[in-house]
Design an enzyme around this catalytic site. Structure first.
Site, PDB file in Angstrom:
ATOM      1  N   TYR A   1      -1.367  -0.226  10.737  1.00  0.00           N
ATOM      2  CA  TYR A   1      -1.609  -0.689   9.370  1.00  0.00           C
ATOM      3  C   TYR A   1      -0.450  -0.275   8.464  1.00  0.00           C
ATOM      4  O   TYR A   1       0.084  -1.097   7.702  1.00  0.00           O
ATOM      5  CB  TYR A   1      -2.916  -0.122   8.835  1.00  0.00           C
ATOM      6  CG  TYR A   1      -3.148  -0.424   7.365  1.00  0.00           C
ATOM      7  CD1 TYR A   1      -3.510  -1.710   6.954  1.00  0.00           C
ATOM      8  CD2 TYR A   1      -2.986   0.563   6.399  1.00  0.00           C
ATOM      9  CE1 TYR A   1      -3.708  -1.995   5.608  1.00  0.00           C
ATOM     10  CE2 TYR A   1      -3.176   0.290   5.057  1.00  0.00           C
ATOM     11  CZ  TYR A   1      -3.539  -0.991   4.663  1.00  0.00           C
ATOM     12  OH  TYR A   1      -3.723  -1.274   3.324  1.00  0.00           O
TER      13      TYR A   1
ATOM     14  N   SER B   1       0.846  -1.192   0.000  1.00  0.00           N
ATOM     15  CA  SER B   1       0.000   0.000   0.000  1.00  0.00           C
ATOM     16  C   SER B   1       0.881   1.241   0.000  1.00  0.00           C
ATOM     17  O   SER B   1       2.012   1.218   0.503  1.00  0.00           O
ATOM     18  CB  SER B   1      -0.898   0.020   1.239  1.00  0.00           C
ATOM     19  OG  SER B   1      -1.539   1.282   1.397  1.00  0.00           O
TER      20      SER B   1
END
Length: 264
Positions: free
Chosen positions: A172, A159
């Site tokens: 995250y 990501s």
């Protein structure tokens, strides 16, 4: 006639994927589903891994209706025995795997001072240790395929959060930074043996990940970002997966950030 909308949109540019055997984790929805559908439309046999059997069956039905080949394998990447059993089933049905898309992931977001250890552990177990379990299960396949002179690919879906900072996404982001660094490090082990490792880092992408957020403030912030920048579709990330794995086997696109044009 084109087999499906993916082949219609992208033509026959991924024909080199024909005859390959792929494993896609997180294949029940989002990027995993889209990647599995496109790889199958391009001629690969695809093993679909995820926890939700009903969703996997729906994806497999879509692939088969378009003339593709798919195997439903219910598995939980946070459980080593489950991953090993999945690998055994895939080997029994398809033999050696030469393309792995490590896509399973979870995105949860709360302030670190909330102390949500349950969320931290879930993200670490899924995004990092889960990816490692899948890599362990199929490393021998990839190395053997490459030794035979065939293309062999490990694609890790990370990501843009591996590089950018967002409030409430610290853990995250840390897990995705780990995936990005893992991919870079693995190239030093796999590259000399002709196994390609590609790290794909999507920006704002419309998937089910945001559905599991339980923080209204964060959900509102994400909605604002999509309104400001727009978002990519899962099919657009799948196109990148198919592109990098369809290059000549000596060409490794090692790291690709994919952002909406308006996202900085």
């Amino acid at each position: 006639m084109p087999q499906n909308q993916h082949e219609s949109q992208y033509g026959n540019q991924y024909a080199s994927l024909g005859g390959r055997t792929a494993v896609v984790t997180g294949a029940a929805s989002g990027i995993g589903e889209a990647a599995a559908v496109l790889l199958a439309a391009s001629g690969a046999r695809v093993a679909l891994l995820a926890r939700r059997e009903d969703r996997l069956e729906a994806v497999a039905e879509k692939i088969r209706a378009d003339g593709g080949e798919a195997l439903v394998v219910v598995a939980d990447v946070t459980d080593g025995a489950s991953v090993d059993a999945a690998a055994d089933r895939i080997h029994a049905a398809y033999g050696r795997v030469d393309l792995v898309v490590n896509n399973a992931g979870v995105m949860l977001a709360n302030a670190v001072d909330d102390g949500r250890i349950d969320e931290w552990q879930q993200m670490i177990d899924t995004n990092v240790t889960g990816a490692l379990r899948v890599i362990r299960a199929f490393t021998a396949d990839l190395v053997a395929a490459a030794a035979e002179g065939r293309a062999a690919d490990l694609v890790d879906v990370s990501s843009i959060a591996a590089h950018l900072t967002f409030p409430h996404f610290a853990v995250y982001s840390a897990t995705k930074a780990a995936v990005t660094h893992l991919s870079t490090s693995l190239r030093t082990e796999f590259g000399p043996r002709d196994v390609r490792v590609t790290n794909i880092e999507p920006g704002l992408t419309r998937t089910e990940l945001a559905m599991y957020l339980d923080n209204a403030e964060v959900t509102g912030q994400l909605d604002g970002l999509f309104a400001e920048f727009g978002g990519l579709s899962a099919a657009e990330i799948a196109d990148v997966v198919a592109y990098v794995t369809s290059r000549p086997r000596h060409v490794n696109l090692r790291q690709i950030m994919v952002l909406p044009t308006r996202q900085a």
